[in-house]
Design an enzyme around this catalytic site. Structure first.
Site, PDB file in Angstrom:
ATOM      1  N   TYR A 155       0.843  -1.204   0.000  1.00 54.25           N
ATOM      2  CA  TYR A 155       0.000   0.000   0.000  1.00 54.25           C
ATOM      3  C   TYR A 155       0.882   1.259   0.000  1.00 54.25           C
ATOM      4  O   TYR A 155       0.725   2.151  -0.839  1.00 54.25           O
ATOM      5  CB  TYR A 155      -0.932  -0.014   1.215  1.00 54.25           C
ATOM      6  CG  TYR A 155      -1.872   1.163   1.283  1.00 54.25           C
ATOM      7  CD1 TYR A 155      -3.011   1.213   0.486  1.00 54.25           C
ATOM      8  CD2 TYR A 155      -1.621   2.243   2.129  1.00 54.25           C
ATOM      9  CE1 TYR A 155      -3.879   2.300   0.539  1.00 54.25           C
ATOM     10  CE2 TYR A 155      -2.477   3.324   2.193  1.00 54.25           C
ATOM     11  CZ  TYR A 155      -3.606   3.348   1.404  1.00 54.25           C
ATOM     12  OH  TYR A 155      -4.460   4.416   1.456  1.00 54.25           O
ATOM     13  N   LYS A 159       1.318   4.045  -3.007  1.00 47.50           N
ATOM     14  CA  LYS A 159       0.940   5.440  -2.767  1.00 47.50           C
ATOM     15  C   LYS A 159       2.140   6.384  -2.953  1.00 47.50           C
ATOM     16  O   LYS A 159       1.972   7.538  -3.318  1.00 47.50           O
ATOM     17  CB  LYS A 159       0.328   5.585  -1.367  1.00 47.50           C
ATOM     18  CG  LYS A 159      -1.005   4.847  -1.204  1.00 47.50           C
ATOM     19  CD  LYS A 159      -2.057   5.406  -2.149  1.00 47.50           C
ATOM     20  CE  LYS A 159      -3.431   4.807  -1.910  1.00 47.50           C
ATOM     21  NZ  LYS A 159      -4.446   5.375  -2.816  1.00 47.50           N
TER      22      LYS A 159
HETATM   23  N1  NAD Z   1      -9.765   5.888   4.532  1.00 44.54           N
HETATM   24  C1  NAD Z   1      -8.507   6.234   4.837  1.00 44.54           C
HETATM   25  O1  NAD Z   1      -8.098   6.236   6.020  1.00 44.54           O
HETATM   26  C2  NAD Z   1      -7.553   6.658   3.743  1.00 44.54           C
HETATM   27  C3  NAD Z   1      -6.356   7.259   4.107  1.00 44.54           C
HETATM   28  C4  NAD Z   1      -5.462   7.645   3.122  1.00 44.54           C
HETATM   29  C5  NAD Z   1      -5.756   7.427   1.793  1.00 44.54           C
HETATM   30  N2  NAD Z   1      -6.932   6.830   1.454  1.00 44.54           N
HETATM   31  C6  NAD Z   1      -7.194   6.604   0.047  1.00 44.54           C
HETATM   32  O2  NAD Z   1      -8.387   7.253  -0.355  1.00 44.54           O
HETATM   33  C7  NAD Z   1      -8.991   6.538  -1.421  1.00 44.54           C
HETATM   34  C8  NAD Z   1     -10.440   6.222  -1.087  1.00 44.54           C
HETATM   35  O3  NAD Z   1     -10.460   5.448   0.087  1.00 44.54           O
HETATM   36  P1  NAD Z   1     -11.777   5.152   0.941  1.00 44.54           P
HETATM   37  O4  NAD Z   1     -11.343   5.194   2.359  1.00 44.54           O
HETATM   38  O5  NAD Z   1     -12.896   6.002   0.478  1.00 44.54           O
HETATM   39  O6  NAD Z   1     -11.989   3.616   0.548  1.00 44.54           O
HETATM   40  P2  NAD Z   1     -13.339   2.738   0.438  1.00 44.54           P
HETATM   41  O7  NAD Z   1     -12.889   1.339   0.542  1.00 44.54           O
HETATM   42  O8  NAD Z   1     -14.360   3.252   1.387  1.00 44.54           O
HETATM   43  O9  NAD Z   1     -13.839   3.046  -1.051  1.00 44.54           O
HETATM   44  C9  NAD Z   1     -13.056   2.633  -2.144  1.00 44.54           C
HETATM   45  C10 NAD Z   1     -13.911   2.570  -3.398  1.00 44.54           C
HETATM   46  O10 NAD Z   1     -13.077   2.044  -4.440  1.00 44.54           O
HETATM   47  C11 NAD Z   1     -13.768   0.985  -5.099  1.00 44.54           C
HETATM   48  N3  NAD Z   1     -12.824  -0.019  -5.577  1.00 44.54           N
HETATM   49  C12 NAD Z   1     -11.949  -0.758  -4.849  1.00 44.54           C
HETATM   50  N4  NAD Z   1     -11.327  -1.641  -5.637  1.00 44.54           N
HETATM   51  C13 NAD Z   1     -11.826  -1.480  -6.897  1.00 44.54           C
HETATM   52  C14 NAD Z   1     -11.585  -2.111  -8.142  1.00 44.54           C
HETATM   53  N5  NAD Z   1     -10.726  -3.130  -8.281  1.00 44.54           N
HETATM   54  N6  NAD Z   1     -12.267  -1.674  -9.205  1.00 44.54           N
HETATM   55  C15 NAD Z   1     -13.156  -0.677  -9.099  1.00 44.54           C
HETATM   56  N7  NAD Z   1     -13.434  -0.041  -7.954  1.00 44.54           N
HETATM   57  C16 NAD Z   1     -12.770  -0.443  -6.857  1.00 44.54           C
HETATM   58  C17 NAD Z   1     -14.679   0.389  -4.039  1.00 44.54           C
HETATM   59  O11 NAD Z   1     -15.771  -0.325  -4.625  1.00 44.54           O
HETATM   60  C18 NAD Z   1     -15.112   1.633  -3.265  1.00 44.54           C
HETATM   61  O12 NAD Z   1     -16.268   2.238  -3.814  1.00 44.54           O
HETATM   62  C19 NAD Z   1      -8.125   5.287  -1.624  1.00 44.54           C
HETATM   63  O13 NAD Z   1      -7.193   5.513  -2.660  1.00 44.54           O
HETATM   64  C20 NAD Z   1      -7.405   5.152  -0.310  1.00 44.54           C
HETATM   65  O14 NAD Z   1      -6.184   4.463  -0.444  1.00 44.54           O
HETATM   66  C21 NAD Z   1      -7.843   6.446   2.395  1.00 44.54           C
END
Ligand code: NAD
Length: 246
Positions: A155, A159
Site C-alpha cells: 500500500y 501510494k
Molecule cells: N480511509 C482512509 O483512512 C484513507 C487514508 C489515506 C488514503 N486513502 C485513500 O483514499 C482513497 C479512497 O479510500 P476510501 O477510504 O474512500 O476507501 P473505500 O474502501 O471506502 O472506497 C473505495 C472505493 O473504491 C472501489 N474499488 C476498490 N477496488 C476497486 C476495483 N478493483 N475496481 C473498481 N473499484 C474499486 C470500491 O468499490 C469503493 O467504492 C483510496 O485511494 C485510499 O487508499 C484512504
C-alpha cells in the site's frame, strides 16, 4: 486558457467513502461526473442526472482501457480526472508484513492503486491537451508521506508511486495548461479506514483529535480541480489533522 463549465470529470472508486464525497462536491460545482467503480453506490445530493456509473474492475488493465474509450465516446473530451480508488488489504486489522506478503496481493494492490491511475491518465491526456486545460488529482496517503504502522508495504509503495506519477505528469503536461496534484489523506472515517486497528493512539497524537471525514478530503480535491488552483502543480497536499507534518 480556461475551459468553460460544465466540465466532465471521471472519478474512480466513487461509490462510497472519499470518492462519493468527491463526486458530491464536483456535482455541486457544476461538473458532470462519471464514476468508475466495481459496484454502484448509493444516491447522493440530488444532482444525479449529471452522474453516470460505469462498472469496471480497476485491477484489470483491459477493462480500464475499454472503460476510458467508452466514456470518451459517450461524453467527448474529459478534462478532469480524479484517481481516487484504492485498496489496502487487511488481516486482523493491519496489512501483512513483507515476510508473509504474497506476490499476488502485492500486484493486485499496485494494479488498483497505481496502474489504473497511469492508464486513465494516459487515456485522457489527449482530451486535456486538445482543451489546453486539464486537472489530474491522484489519491495518495499519509502512508506514503511517512511510515504507517497499520498498512502493508504494498500500500505505502503504491501510494509513493502515486506521488511520483503525479510529479511526472505535472512536468510533462504543465506546458499545456494541465495540472497534476496529489492528496495525502490521514486516517479517514470510511469502510477502508475503520477496517484497521489502532485508531485511539492515532487520535491521541493527532492535533485536531479526530479522524478525517470524506468531506475534508473532497474539499481539497474540489479546490485542486478549480480554476483557483491554476498555479499549483506537482504538489502533495496533506489533509490529516496535523497527524504528520512533513
Ligand atoms: N480511509 C482512509 O483512512 C484513507 C487514508 C489515506 C488514503 N486513502 C485513500 O483514499 C482513497 C479512497 O479510500 P476510501 O477510504 O474512500 O476507501 P473505500 O474502501 O471506502 O472506497 C473505495 C472505493 O473504491 C472501489 N474499488 C476498490 N477496488 C476497486 C476495483 N478493483 N475496481 C473498481 N473499484 C474499486 C470500491 O468499490 C469503493 O467504492 C483510496 O485511494 C485510499 O487508499 C484512504
Amino acid at each position: 486558457m480556461s475551459q468553460a463549465l460544465p466540465r466532465v470529470a471521471i472519478v474512480t472508486g466513487g461509490s462510497r467513502g472519499i470518492g462519493r464525497a468527491i463526486i458530491d462536491r464536483l456535482l455541486s460545482a457544476g461538473h458532470s461526473v462519471v464514476n468508475l467503480d466495481r459496484v454502484a453506490g448509493e444516491t447522493g445530493n440530488g444532482a444525479e442526472e449529471r452522474l453516470t456509473f460505469r462498472a469496471v474492475d480497476l485491477s484489470q488493465p483491459e477493462e480500464v482501457a475499454a472503460a476510458a474509450l467508452a466514456v470518451l465516446a459517450d461524453f467527448g473530451p474529459i478534462t478532469v480526472l480524479v484517481n481516487n480508488a484504492g485498496i489496502s488489504p487487511v488481516s486482523e486489522g493491519r496489512g501483512l508484513p513483507v515476510e508473509s506478503l504474497p506476490l499476488a496481493e502485492w500486484r493486485n494492490v499496485f494494479a488498483v492503486n497505481l496502474d489504473a491511475a497511469f492508464l486513465l491518465s494516459q487515456a485522457l491526456i489527449p482530451s486535456m491537451r486538445q482543451a489546453s486545460w486539464g486537472r489530474i488529482v491522484n489519491m495518495s496517503s499519509q502512508s506514503a508521506r511517512t511510515v504507517s504502522s497499520v498498512t502493508g508495504a504494498h500500500y505505502g509503495a503504491s501510494k509513493m508511486g502515486m506521488i511520483s506519477l503525479t510529479r511526472s505528469l505535472a512536468a510533462e503536461l504543465g506546458p499545456y495548461g494541465i495540472t497534476s496534484n496529489c492528496i495525502a489523506p490521514g486516517w479517514t472515517d470510511t469502510s477502508l479506514g475503520t477496517s484497521f486497528t489502532g485508531i485511539e493512539p492515532y487520535l491521541a497524537r493527532t492535533p485536531l483529535r479526530r479522524l478525517g471525514r470524506p468531506e475534508d478530503i473532497a474539499a481539497a480535491v474540489a479546490f485542486l480541480v478549480s480554476d483557483e488552483a491554476a498555479y499549483i502543480t506537482g504538489a502533495t497536499l496533506d489533509v490529516n489533522g496535523g497527524s504528520f507534518m512533513g
